[in-house]
Design a protein around this motif. Structure first.
Motif, PDB file in Angstrom:
ATOM      1  N   LEU A  53     -13.794 -56.661 -19.339  1.00  0.00           N
ATOM      2  CA  LEU A  53     -13.834 -56.875 -20.785  1.00  0.00           C
ATOM      3  C   LEU A  53     -14.208 -58.320 -21.105  1.00  0.00           C
ATOM      4  O   LEU A  53     -15.032 -58.571 -21.992  1.00  0.00           O
ATOM      5  CB  LEU A  53     -12.491 -56.514 -21.411  1.00  0.00           C
ATOM      6  CG  LEU A  53     -12.393 -56.692 -22.920  1.00  0.00           C
ATOM      7  CD1 LEU A  53     -13.419 -55.836 -23.646  1.00  0.00           C
ATOM      8  CD2 LEU A  53     -10.980 -56.363 -23.386  1.00  0.00           C
ATOM      9  N   ARG A  54     -13.622 -59.280 -20.390  1.00  0.00           N
ATOM     10  CA  ARG A  54     -13.974 -60.690 -20.600  1.00  0.00           C
ATOM     11  C   ARG A  54     -15.467 -60.915 -20.364  1.00  0.00           C
ATOM     12  O   ARG A  54     -16.122 -61.628 -21.126  1.00  0.00           O
ATOM     13  CB  ARG A  54     -13.162 -61.585 -19.672  1.00  0.00           C
ATOM     14  CG  ARG A  54     -11.755 -61.802 -20.114  1.00  0.00           C
ATOM     15  CD  ARG A  54     -11.025 -62.809 -19.208  1.00  0.00           C
ATOM     16  NE  ARG A  54      -9.620 -62.771 -19.470  1.00  0.00           N
ATOM     17  CZ  ARG A  54      -8.710 -62.148 -18.718  1.00  0.00           C
ATOM     18  NH1 ARG A  54      -9.092 -61.521 -17.622  1.00  0.00           N
ATOM     19  NH2 ARG A  54      -7.448 -62.155 -19.056  1.00  0.00           N
ATOM     20  N   ASP A  55     -15.990 -60.308 -19.299  1.00  0.00           N
ATOM     21  CA  ASP A  55     -17.420 -60.446 -18.996  1.00  0.00           C
ATOM     22  C   ASP A  55     -18.273 -59.854 -20.116  1.00  0.00           C
ATOM     23  O   ASP A  55     -19.271 -60.445 -20.529  1.00  0.00           O
ATOM     24  CB  ASP A  55     -17.760 -59.772 -17.667  1.00  0.00           C
ATOM     25  CG  ASP A  55     -17.186 -60.504 -16.467  1.00  0.00           C
ATOM     26  OD1 ASP A  55     -16.781 -61.693 -16.615  1.00  0.00           O
ATOM     27  OD2 ASP A  55     -17.141 -59.895 -15.381  1.00  0.00           O
ATOM     28  N   GLU A  56     -17.889 -58.684 -20.629  1.00  0.00           N
ATOM     29  CA  GLU A  56     -18.635 -58.041 -21.721  1.00  0.00           C
ATOM     30  C   GLU A  56     -18.615 -58.894 -22.983  1.00  0.00           C
ATOM     31  O   GLU A  56     -19.643 -59.053 -23.652  1.00  0.00           O
ATOM     32  CB  GLU A  56     -18.057 -56.672 -22.039  1.00  0.00           C
ATOM     33  CG  GLU A  56     -18.369 -55.598 -21.036  1.00  0.00           C
ATOM     34  CD  GLU A  56     -17.763 -54.268 -21.448  1.00  0.00           C
ATOM     35  OE1 GLU A  56     -17.935 -53.866 -22.619  1.00  0.00           O
ATOM     36  OE2 GLU A  56     -17.106 -53.645 -20.593  1.00  0.00           O
ATOM     37  N   VAL A 113       1.027 -44.124 -24.117  1.00  0.00           N
ATOM     38  CA  VAL A 113       1.309 -45.535 -23.853  1.00  0.00           C
ATOM     39  C   VAL A 113      -0.002 -46.255 -23.572  1.00  0.00           C
ATOM     40  O   VAL A 113      -0.775 -45.862 -22.700  1.00  0.00           O
ATOM     41  CB  VAL A 113       2.254 -45.710 -22.641  1.00  0.00           C
ATOM     42  CG1 VAL A 113       2.533 -47.185 -22.402  1.00  0.00           C
ATOM     43  CG2 VAL A 113       3.548 -44.961 -22.862  1.00  0.00           C
ATOM     44  N   ARG A 114      -0.285 -47.307 -24.350  1.00  0.00           N
ATOM     45  CA  ARG A 114      -1.511 -48.114 -24.168  1.00  0.00           C
ATOM     46  C   ARG A 114      -1.179 -49.524 -23.691  1.00  0.00           C
ATOM     47  O   ARG A 114      -2.022 -50.212 -23.135  1.00  0.00           O
ATOM     48  CB  ARG A 114      -2.296 -48.183 -25.477  1.00  0.00           C
ATOM     49  CG  ARG A 114      -2.687 -46.843 -26.052  1.00  0.00           C
ATOM     50  CD  ARG A 114      -3.560 -46.038 -25.133  1.00  0.00           C
ATOM     51  NE  ARG A 114      -4.778 -46.790 -24.936  1.00  0.00           N
ATOM     52  CZ  ARG A 114      -5.647 -46.586 -23.969  1.00  0.00           C
ATOM     53  NH1 ARG A 114      -5.439 -45.662 -23.088  1.00  0.00           N
ATOM     54  NH2 ARG A 114      -6.715 -47.317 -23.870  1.00  0.00           N
ATOM     55  N   LYS A 115       0.067 -49.961 -23.922  1.00  0.00           N
ATOM     56  CA  LYS A 115       0.543 -51.255 -23.448  1.00  0.00           C
ATOM     57  C   LYS A 115       1.999 -51.066 -23.053  1.00  0.00           C
ATOM     58  O   LYS A 115       2.757 -50.425 -23.781  1.00  0.00           O
ATOM     59  CB  LYS A 115       0.417 -52.315 -24.546  1.00  0.00           C
ATOM     60  CG  LYS A 115       0.796 -53.718 -24.120  1.00  0.00           C
ATOM     61  CD  LYS A 115       0.574 -54.717 -25.257  1.00  0.00           C
ATOM     62  CE  LYS A 115       0.829 -56.135 -24.789  1.00  0.00           C
ATOM     63  NZ  LYS A 115       0.607 -57.101 -25.886  1.00  0.00           N
ATOM     64  N   TRP A 116       2.367 -51.621 -21.907  1.00  0.00           N
ATOM     65  CA  TRP A 116       3.737 -51.472 -21.430  1.00  0.00           C
ATOM     66  C   TRP A 116       4.192 -52.778 -20.799  1.00  0.00           C
ATOM     67  O   TRP A 116       3.452 -53.362 -20.017  1.00  0.00           O
ATOM     68  CB  TRP A 116       3.833 -50.338 -20.409  1.00  0.00           C
ATOM     69  CG  TRP A 116       5.228 -50.030 -20.009  1.00  0.00           C
ATOM     70  CD1 TRP A 116       5.884 -50.460 -18.900  1.00  0.00           C
ATOM     71  CD2 TRP A 116       6.160 -49.235 -20.746  1.00  0.00           C
ATOM     72  NE1 TRP A 116       7.156 -49.979 -18.881  1.00  0.00           N
ATOM     73  CE2 TRP A 116       7.359 -49.211 -20.014  1.00  0.00           C
ATOM     74  CE3 TRP A 116       6.096 -48.536 -21.953  1.00  0.00           C
ATOM     75  CZ2 TRP A 116       8.487 -48.534 -20.451  1.00  0.00           C
ATOM     76  CZ3 TRP A 116       7.212 -47.858 -22.372  1.00  0.00           C
ATOM     77  CH2 TRP A 116       8.388 -47.850 -21.631  1.00  0.00           C
ATOM     78  N   VAL A 131      -7.170 -50.835 -19.012  1.00  0.00           N
ATOM     79  CA  VAL A 131      -8.183 -51.782 -19.475  1.00  0.00           C
ATOM     80  C   VAL A 131      -8.461 -52.749 -18.334  1.00  0.00           C
ATOM     81  O   VAL A 131      -7.544 -53.366 -17.800  1.00  0.00           O
ATOM     82  CB  VAL A 131      -7.707 -52.570 -20.720  1.00  0.00           C
ATOM     83  CG1 VAL A 131      -8.718 -53.638 -21.101  1.00  0.00           C
ATOM     84  CG2 VAL A 131      -7.461 -51.627 -21.886  1.00  0.00           C
ATOM     85  N   ASP A 132      -9.723 -52.859 -17.960  1.00  0.00           N
ATOM     86  CA  ASP A 132     -10.124 -53.823 -16.943  1.00  0.00           C
ATOM     87  C   ASP A 132     -10.401 -55.136 -17.669  1.00  0.00           C
ATOM     88  O   ASP A 132     -11.495 -55.334 -18.216  1.00  0.00           O
ATOM     89  CB  ASP A 132     -11.365 -53.306 -16.215  1.00  0.00           C
ATOM     90  CG  ASP A 132     -11.830 -54.229 -15.110  1.00  0.00           C
ATOM     91  OD1 ASP A 132     -11.403 -55.406 -15.065  1.00  0.00           O
ATOM     92  OD2 ASP A 132     -12.650 -53.767 -14.290  1.00  0.00           O
TER      93      ASP A 132
END
Length: 159
Positions: free
Chosen positions: A141-144, A126-129, A136-137
């Motif tokens: 991720l937005r900062d990167e 499961v990667r999305k639930w 996923v942080d």
């Protein structure tokens, strides 16, 4: 596309046209479906011939089974087959843009978009639930992503 189909080749879809269309498979399949159907009608315009249009089933096959095959992954994924890894998307059929659900494949191909993806399994994991990405942080991720964009813009500002 039409040329491939005319000689019995089932093409596969993948995401490699981000400069022309949004980079999600839902946009890709809708664009392919619409463009091919317009081309098919145009090809027989002014004649009595019946246009050879693809269906929503064809497009879903191009995006799944054929997409995996043309990317060298046909033995691994692309269909729900014993022995293949479980790569699945669960799409919410009750969302407002999918109501009422009369034709599941038609709704998936013509009505759904990335916002409707509720659950994702990759290789059975499961990667999305419930609409939320797991492991996923998003803040990091937005900062990167912003840092990458800023680096590109700063590096190429004078180019």
């Amino acid at each position: 596309m039409d040329e491939a189909l005319a000689v019995g080749v089932r093409p596969g879809l993948s995401i490699d046209v981000e400069v022309a269309l949004a980079s999600d498979m839902f946009t890709q399949i809708r664009a392919l479906h619409a463009i091919q159907r317009m081309r098919a009608v145009n090809a027989v315009y002014g004649t009595d011939a019946e246009p050879q249009r693809i269906s929503t089933v064809d497009v879903l096959d191009f995006a799944t089974v054929q997409g995996a095959r043309t990317n060298g992954l046909g033995d691994v994924t692309g269909s729900l087959t014993p022995g293949k890894q479980a790569d699945l998307l669960a799409v919410r059929a009750e969302d407002i843009n999918n109501m009422p659900l009369n034709d599941a494949l038609g709704t998936l191909v013509l009505g759904s978009d990335a916002r409707n993806v509720d659950t994702v399994f990759i290789a059975g994991q499961v990667r999305k639930w419930d609409g939320r990405l797991l492991d996923v942080d998003l803040a990091a991720l937005r900062d990167e992503v912003a840092a990458s964009r800023d680096h590109i813009l700063t590096t190429h500002a004078g180019a």
